[in-house]
Design an enzyme around this catalytic site. Sequence first.
Site, mmCIF file in Angstrom:
data_model
loop_
_atom_site.group_PDB
_atom_site.id
_atom_site.type_symbol
_atom_site.label_atom_id
_atom_site.label_comp_id
_atom_site.label_asym_id
_atom_site.label_seq_id
_atom_site.Cartn_x
_atom_site.Cartn_y
_atom_site.Cartn_z
ATOM 1 N N TYR A 179 59.291 5.428 15.313
ATOM 2 C CA TYR A 179 60.633 5.832 14.883
ATOM 3 C C TYR A 179 60.598 6.078 13.382
ATOM 4 O O TYR A 179 59.782 5.477 12.658
ATOM 5 C CB TYR A 179 61.653 4.728 15.213
ATOM 6 C CG TYR A 179 61.985 4.695 16.682
ATOM 7 C CD1 TYR A 179 62.937 5.553 17.217
ATOM 8 C CD2 TYR A 179 61.329 3.844 17.555
ATOM 9 C CE1 TYR A 179 63.228 5.559 18.573
ATOM 10 C CE2 TYR A 179 61.609 3.844 18.912
ATOM 11 C CZ TYR A 179 62.559 4.706 19.406
ATOM 12 O OH TYR A 179 62.833 4.724 20.754
ATOM 13 N N TYR A 213 55.061 4.298 23.639
ATOM 14 C CA TYR A 213 54.706 3.655 22.367
ATOM 15 C C TYR A 213 54.785 2.138 22.503
ATOM 16 O O TYR A 213 55.521 1.623 23.349
ATOM 17 C CB TYR A 213 55.632 4.140 21.229
ATOM 18 C CG TYR A 213 57.085 3.735 21.408
ATOM 19 C CD1 TYR A 213 57.548 2.500 20.979
ATOM 20 C CD2 TYR A 213 57.986 4.605 22.018
ATOM 21 C CE1 TYR A 213 58.861 2.130 21.160
ATOM 22 C CE2 TYR A 213 59.304 4.245 22.205
ATOM 23 C CZ TYR A 213 59.736 3.012 21.780
ATOM 24 O OH TYR A 213 61.035 2.641 21.979
ATOM 25 N N ARG A 234 56.281 0.682 25.935
ATOM 26 C CA ARG A 234 57.425 1.268 26.627
ATOM 27 C C ARG A 234 57.004 2.651 27.115
ATOM 28 O O ARG A 234 56.314 3.382 26.396
ATOM 29 C CB ARG A 234 58.615 1.446 25.670
ATOM 30 C CG ARG A 234 59.202 0.161 25.124
ATOM 31 C CD ARG A 234 60.720 0.289 25.071
ATOM 32 N NE ARG A 234 61.254 0.427 26.404
ATOM 33 C CZ ARG A 234 62.402 1.002 26.726
ATOM 34 N NH1 ARG A 234 63.146 1.526 25.774
ATOM 35 N NH2 ARG A 234 62.823 1.085 27.977
ATOM 36 N N HIS A 237 60.444 7.855 26.428
ATOM 37 C CA HIS A 237 61.884 7.935 26.728
ATOM 38 C C HIS A 237 62.641 8.562 25.576
ATOM 39 O O HIS A 237 62.157 8.598 24.430
ATOM 40 C CB HIS A 237 62.459 6.547 27.034
ATOM 41 C CG HIS A 237 62.272 5.581 25.912
ATOM 42 N ND1 HIS A 237 61.118 4.842 25.764
ATOM 43 C CD2 HIS A 237 63.071 5.239 24.862
ATOM 44 C CE1 HIS A 237 61.215 4.088 24.686
ATOM 45 N NE2 HIS A 237 62.397 4.317 24.106
ATOM 46 N N HIS A 239 66.458 8.166 23.898
ATOM 47 C CA HIS A 239 67.691 7.366 23.909
ATOM 48 C C HIS A 239 68.920 8.268 23.783
ATOM 49 O O HIS A 239 68.903 9.242 23.003
ATOM 50 C CB HIS A 239 67.725 6.410 22.712
ATOM 51 C CG HIS A 239 66.702 5.329 22.770
ATOM 52 N ND1 HIS A 239 66.939 4.129 23.399
ATOM 53 C CD2 HIS A 239 65.450 5.256 22.265
ATOM 54 C CE1 HIS A 239 65.867 3.357 23.270
ATOM 55 N NE2 HIS A 239 64.944 4.013 22.593
HETATM 56 C C1 BEZ Z 1 63.327 0.966 22.177
HETATM 57 O O1 BEZ Z 1 63.553 1.564 21.145
HETATM 58 O O2 BEZ Z 1 63.310 1.621 23.187
HETATM 59 C C2 BEZ Z 1 63.019 -0.501 22.227
HETATM 60 C C3 BEZ Z 1 62.100 -1.021 21.356
HETATM 61 C C4 BEZ Z 1 61.843 -2.385 21.370
HETATM 62 C C5 BEZ Z 1 62.501 -3.195 22.280
HETATM 63 C C6 BEZ Z 1 63.422 -2.659 23.159
HETATM 64 C C7 BEZ Z 1 63.677 -1.299 23.134
HETATM 65 FE FE FE Z 2 62.881 3.523 22.231
#
Ligand code: BEZ
Ligand code: FE
Length: 331
Positions: A179, A213, A234, A237, A239
């Site tokens: 990010y 990531y 993760r 995705h 958001h």
């Molecule tokens: C996210 O940005 O998707 C995320 C990152 C760390 C923990 C939970 C969600």
């Molecule tokens: Fe995320």
Amino acid sequence: MSTPGEVKKAISNPFGPPKEPLPLPENDEILTKNALKVFDETPNPRHKFIFQNLVRHLHAFVKETDISTEEWMATIQFLTETGQKCTSIRQEFILLSDVLGVSALVDAINNPSVAGATETSVFGPFYTEDAHDVPFGESIASEGKGDYMLVKGRVLDVQGQPVPNATIETWETDGFGFYDTQYVNREVPDCRGRLQSDKDGYYQYRAIVPVSYPIPGDGPVGKMLELVHRHNNRPAHLHVMIEAPGYHKLITAVYPEGDPYVTSDTVFGVKKSLVVKLDILESDEEIKKYGFKHGPVKVLNQDFILLTEQQAAEARSKVTEANILKDTTFF
Ligand code: BEZ
Ligand code: FE
């Protein structure tokens, strides 16, 4: 500095001993009962309910695990380090809640699925309020941040009616899995933007193809995952958070299918309905028409279906009723 003559007696809070004396514990069951009883005078019934449940579950945890003094001290040390890792831009406790599945469970209880409405997903710690306003069809990412993706669709209600002028906040990592806030030299927001749906509920923007990531691994939570041989990834995705007057705020994410981590998200955010298929923009003409410099361009066609405040509150109250019925057997 005070002299001994000025020392005042330590001041207690205003509450006296319980009306009935507590039996001095001869065994650990009495100890647990006493630890529950001391919350009996809590004026707020919800506070009483939560604290007594907390004590009950903690005591059961200690007994069921037969925890040693060293293990309990290590637990306290772990929680201490978790707190110490927190800063204004790093929330290690939320990360802990995420990897234990608690954030996803709190989300599931508070935002139960409603037929026809878009399901929610975990918020995560990387939303920022400073995203730029992005006009219809423009890009949320600066050039060179990743592979091109077109995102388009409508914001609708469950009857299929358009929701105009909805505010759509969207954020993602760059193609390296970071990010913008994870770069020390961040000057302006990138890979994030704020858009509006048009009068017919349509929205459209250019983004980059999401990548999987790892969540931050340089703190106690990362260490814990290593200890238990869990990966910290993760799945890819994007958001999305949508707000419109009269509608319940939707916090969600979409997960392109085919990602190797889609069935083992380290924070349990993926739901079946949020796994999406990306199409491909075929012709050079279309690639140019949508404002891209070159191909390949993936396409995410995604409608987002909002609940009204009332619909969301009704769904939530059904969960509450069900849970309260279950909980009457607790004590
Ligand atoms: C996210 O940005 O998707 C995320 C990152 C760390 C923990 C939970 C969600
Ligand atoms: Fe995320």
